[in-house]
Write a protein that holds these residues in place. Structure first.
Motif, PDB file in Angstrom:
ATOM      1  N   ILE A 288      26.761  32.237  35.194  1.00  0.00           N
ATOM      2  CA  ILE A 288      28.139  32.474  35.648  1.00  0.00           C
ATOM      3  C   ILE A 288      28.214  33.616  36.663  1.00  0.00           C
ATOM      4  CG2 ILE A 288      29.244  31.534  33.578  1.00  0.00           C
ATOM      5  CD1 ILE A 288      29.604  34.495  32.674  1.00  0.00           C
ATOM      6  N   ASP A 289      27.040  34.145  37.073  1.00  0.00           N
ATOM      7  CA  ASP A 289      27.035  35.207  38.084  1.00  0.00           C
ATOM      8  C   ASP A 289      27.722  34.732  39.353  1.00  0.00           C
ATOM      9  OD1 ASP A 289      25.677  36.861  36.399  1.00  0.00           O
ATOM     10  OD2 ASP A 289      23.717  36.535  37.308  1.00  0.00           O
ATOM     11  N   ASN A 290      28.329  35.650  40.068  1.00  0.00           N
ATOM     12  CA  ASN A 290      29.039  35.366  41.326  1.00  0.00           C
ATOM     13  C   ASN A 290      30.152  34.347  41.134  1.00  0.00           C
ATOM     14  OD1 ASN A 290      27.131  37.058  42.436  1.00  0.00           O
ATOM     15  ND2 ASN A 290      25.926  35.426  43.334  1.00  0.00           N
ATOM     16  N   ASN A 291      30.800  34.392  39.954  1.00  0.00           N
ATOM     17  CA  ASN A 291      31.915  33.496  39.632  1.00  0.00           C
ATOM     18  C   ASN A 291      31.502  32.024  39.742  1.00  0.00           C
ATOM     19  OD1 ASN A 291      33.315  35.877  39.322  1.00  0.00           O
ATOM     20  ND2 ASN A 291      34.367  35.728  41.269  1.00  0.00           N
ATOM     21  N   ALA A 292      30.349  31.705  39.178  1.00  0.00           N
ATOM     22  CA  ALA A 292      29.827  30.333  39.211  1.00  0.00           C
ATOM     23  C   ALA A 292      30.533  29.499  38.151  1.00  0.00           C
ATOM     24  CB  ALA A 292      28.322  30.338  38.968  1.00  0.00           C
ATOM     25  N   ALA A 293      31.572  28.799  38.568  1.00  0.00           N
ATOM     26  CA  ALA A 293      32.359  27.965  37.655  1.00  0.00           C
ATOM     27  C   ALA A 293      33.224  27.012  38.472  1.00  0.00           C
ATOM     28  CB  ALA A 293      33.240  28.843  36.768  1.00  0.00           C
TER      29      ALA A 293
ATOM     30  N   ASP B 288      33.544  39.705  23.905  1.00  0.00           N
ATOM     31  CA  ASP B 288      32.296  39.169  24.445  1.00  0.00           C
ATOM     32  C   ASP B 288      32.494  38.141  25.558  1.00  0.00           C
ATOM     33  OD1 ASP B 288      30.852  40.681  22.614  1.00  0.00           O
ATOM     34  OD2 ASP B 288      30.959  39.112  21.092  1.00  0.00           O
ATOM     35  N   LEU B 289      33.715  37.644  25.748  1.00  0.00           N
ATOM     36  CA  LEU B 289      33.941  36.596  26.738  1.00  0.00           C
ATOM     37  C   LEU B 289      33.798  37.157  28.152  1.00  0.00           C
ATOM     38  CD1 LEU B 289      36.892  34.655  25.089  1.00  0.00           C
ATOM     39  CD2 LEU B 289      34.506  33.948  25.267  1.00  0.00           C
ATOM     40  N   PRO B 290      33.358  36.326  29.088  1.00  0.00           N
ATOM     41  CA  PRO B 290      33.098  36.810  30.455  1.00  0.00           C
ATOM     42  C   PRO B 290      34.376  37.067  31.241  1.00  0.00           C
ATOM     43  CG  PRO B 290      32.827  34.450  30.372  1.00  0.00           C
ATOM     44  CD  PRO B 290      33.071  34.896  28.955  1.00  0.00           C
ATOM     45  N   VAL B 291      34.222  37.864  32.275  1.00  0.00           N
ATOM     46  CA  VAL B 291      35.306  38.106  33.218  1.00  0.00           C
ATOM     47  C   VAL B 291      34.793  37.805  34.624  1.00  0.00           C
ATOM     48  CG1 VAL B 291      36.482  39.838  31.816  1.00  0.00           C
ATOM     49  CG2 VAL B 291      34.742  40.562  33.428  1.00  0.00           C
ATOM     50  N   VAL B 292      35.684  37.393  35.498  1.00  0.00           N
ATOM     51  CA  VAL B 292      35.282  37.126  36.877  1.00  0.00           C
ATOM     52  C   VAL B 292      34.917  38.435  37.569  1.00  0.00           C
ATOM     53  CG1 VAL B 292      36.572  34.981  37.171  1.00  0.00           C
ATOM     54  CG2 VAL B 292      37.694  37.161  37.631  1.00  0.00           C
ATOM     55  N   GLN B 293      34.119  38.314  38.613  1.00  0.00           N
ATOM     56  CA  GLN B 293      33.679  39.472  39.379  1.00  0.00           C
ATOM     57  C   GLN B 293      34.485  39.603  40.658  1.00  0.00           C
ATOM     58  OE1 GLN B 293      29.595  37.839  39.450  1.00  0.00           O
ATOM     59  NE2 GLN B 293      28.967  39.941  39.067  1.00  0.00           N
ATOM     60  N   GLN B 294      34.608  40.827  41.124  1.00  0.00           N
ATOM     61  CA  GLN B 294      35.154  41.054  42.458  1.00  0.00           C
ATOM     62  C   GLN B 294      34.022  40.779  43.445  1.00  0.00           C
ATOM     63  OE1 GLN B 294      37.828  44.425  43.572  1.00  0.00           O
ATOM     64  NE2 GLN B 294      35.953  45.196  44.513  1.00  0.00           N
ATOM     65  N   LEU B 295      34.268  39.896  44.409  1.00  0.00           N
ATOM     66  CA  LEU B 295      33.230  39.509  45.367  1.00  0.00           C
ATOM     67  C   LEU B 295      33.702  39.714  46.801  1.00  0.00           C
ATOM     68  CD1 LEU B 295      32.040  36.069  43.891  1.00  0.00           C
ATOM     69  CD2 LEU B 295      30.954  38.291  43.604  1.00  0.00           C
ATOM     70  N   HIS B 296      32.795  40.138  47.647  1.00  0.00           N
ATOM     71  CA  HIS B 296      32.980  40.165  49.096  1.00  0.00           C
ATOM     72  C   HIS B 296      31.981  39.153  49.644  1.00  0.00           C
ATOM     73  CE1 HIS B 296      35.449  43.831  49.073  1.00  0.00           C
ATOM     74  NE2 HIS B 296      34.684  44.192  48.059  1.00  0.00           N
ATOM     75  N   LYS B 297      32.472  38.120  50.356  1.00  0.00           N
ATOM     76  CA  LYS B 297      31.593  37.032  50.788  1.00  0.00           C
ATOM     77  C   LYS B 297      31.764  36.757  52.277  1.00  0.00           C
ATOM     78  CE  LYS B 297      33.424  33.964  48.038  1.00  0.00           C
ATOM     79  NZ  LYS B 297      33.672  32.755  47.244  1.00  0.00           N
ATOM     80  N   ILE B 298      30.662  36.411  52.911  1.00  0.00           N
ATOM     81  CA  ILE B 298      30.692  35.894  54.277  1.00  0.00           C
ATOM     82  C   ILE B 298      30.379  34.410  54.147  1.00  0.00           C
ATOM     83  CG2 ILE B 298      29.651  35.995  56.575  1.00  0.00           C
ATOM     84  CD1 ILE B 298      28.969  38.976  55.855  1.00  0.00           C
ATOM     85  N   LYS B 299      31.361  33.551  54.465  1.00  0.00           N
ATOM     86  CA  LYS B 299      31.242  32.108  54.234  1.00  0.00           C
ATOM     87  C   LYS B 299      30.960  31.366  55.534  1.00  0.00           C
ATOM     88  CE  LYS B 299      34.334  30.077  51.720  1.00  0.00           C
ATOM     89  NZ  LYS B 299      35.581  29.677  51.038  1.00  0.00           N
ATOM     90  N   LEU B 300      29.966  30.492  55.462  1.00  0.00           N
ATOM     91  CA  LEU B 300      29.624  29.629  56.590  1.00  0.00           C
ATOM     92  C   LEU B 300      29.850  28.186  56.164  1.00  0.00           C
ATOM     93  CD1 LEU B 300      28.356  29.212  59.410  1.00  0.00           C
ATOM     94  CD2 LEU B 300      26.127  29.131  58.270  1.00  0.00           C
TER      95      LEU B 300
ATOM     96  N   LYS C 216      31.323  43.370  42.165  1.00  0.00           N
ATOM     97  CA  LYS C 216      31.576  44.366  41.139  1.00  0.00           C
ATOM     98  C   LYS C 216      32.038  43.643  39.890  1.00  0.00           C
ATOM     99  CE  LYS C 216      34.867  48.065  40.185  1.00  0.00           C
ATOM    100  NZ  LYS C 216      36.028  48.760  40.711  1.00  0.00           N
ATOM    101  N   ARG C 217      31.420  43.893  38.762  1.00  0.00           N
ATOM    102  CA  ARG C 217      31.840  43.308  37.492  1.00  0.00           C
ATOM    103  C   ARG C 217      33.098  44.021  37.039  1.00  0.00           C
ATOM    104  NH1 ARG C 217      30.754  38.978  34.675  1.00  0.00           N
ATOM    105  NH2 ARG C 217      28.585  39.099  35.263  1.00  0.00           N
ATOM    106  N   THR C 218      34.113  43.239  36.656  1.00  0.00           N
ATOM    107  CA  THR C 218      35.375  43.809  36.203  1.00  0.00           C
ATOM    108  C   THR C 218      35.395  43.749  34.687  1.00  0.00           C
ATOM    109  OG1 THR C 218      36.402  43.013  38.200  1.00  0.00           O
ATOM    110  CG2 THR C 218      37.860  43.697  36.432  1.00  0.00           C
TER     111      THR C 218
END
Length: 195
Positions: free
Chosen positions: A111-116, A30-42, A192-194
């Motif tokens: 914790i969506d989008n690796n909020a930690a 049940d524990l969470p896993v980090v997501q694969q993210l593609h981000k454009i950072k400003l 993408k959720r891993t």
């Protein structure tokens, strides 16, 4: 029959860990896993593309490329005051561990989008400046950062991130070690959720 000390230690450690998870009604599945993210950072002086690729349940490898900037201010009795800035092309690879992901999950926090919170290290390569102040002599450089930071999801498509730490680098003539602060907003281009 005598029980070997390492087996006794393993039994005690396992016994102290398992009941804690059972009491919360949460097991490892049940524990969470980090997501694969593609981000454009400003950020204040930069625009980059960053890919977070999971390598374990709470850790990612980051690949980043774009333009990054830096600035400095100095004051001295002999040289007077000087403000310097440079914007350079940059590529980098790094590692992040989102160490409080489980704690946030168990408290019901987002914790969506690796909020930690995370600890991170990055290796980067900078090219010659695209834009700089007249009193700067920036050249190609390589460096390393070590930082602590946090990433928070403002919406399903936008993250806020900041990190603070130390940066060290060289242009193979001079070495620099300095404090490092980064503040950025990211547009999530894909995730993408891993499992």
């Amino acid at each position: 029959m005598r029980i070997p000390p390492f087996l006794m230690t393993l039994f005690v450690l396992t016994g102290s860990i398992l009941p804690a998870n059972a009491q919360n009604g949460i097991n490892d599945i049940d524990l969470p896993v980090v997501q694969q993210l593609h981000k454009i950072k400003l950020s204040l002086l930069g625009l980059t593309y960053q890919w977070e690729k999971p390598v374990s349940r709470k850790s990612v490898i980051t690949l980043e490329g774009g333009v990054a900037g830096g600035m400095s201010f100095s004051a001295g009795s002999i040289s007077g005051t000087a403000f310097r800035y440079a914007i350079v092309p940059e590529i980098g690879i790094g590692f992040r561990n989102y160490y409080n992901l489980d704690k946030r999950f168990k408290k019901g926090k987002k914790i969506d989008n690796n909020a930690a919170n995370f600890i991170a290290t990055d290796v980067f390569i900078n090219g010659n400046p695209i834009l700089s102040s007249g009193n700067i002599t920036a050249r190609e450089a390589v460096g390393l950062t070590a930082a602590w930071g946090m990433q928070r999801s403002l919406s399903s498509k936008v993250n806020f991130e900041w990190q603070a730490g130390v940066i060290g680098g060289t242009d193979f003539e001079d070495w620099v070690i300095a404090p490092n602060l980064r503040i950025a907003f990211s547009l999530i281009a894909g995730k993408k959720r891993t499992n």
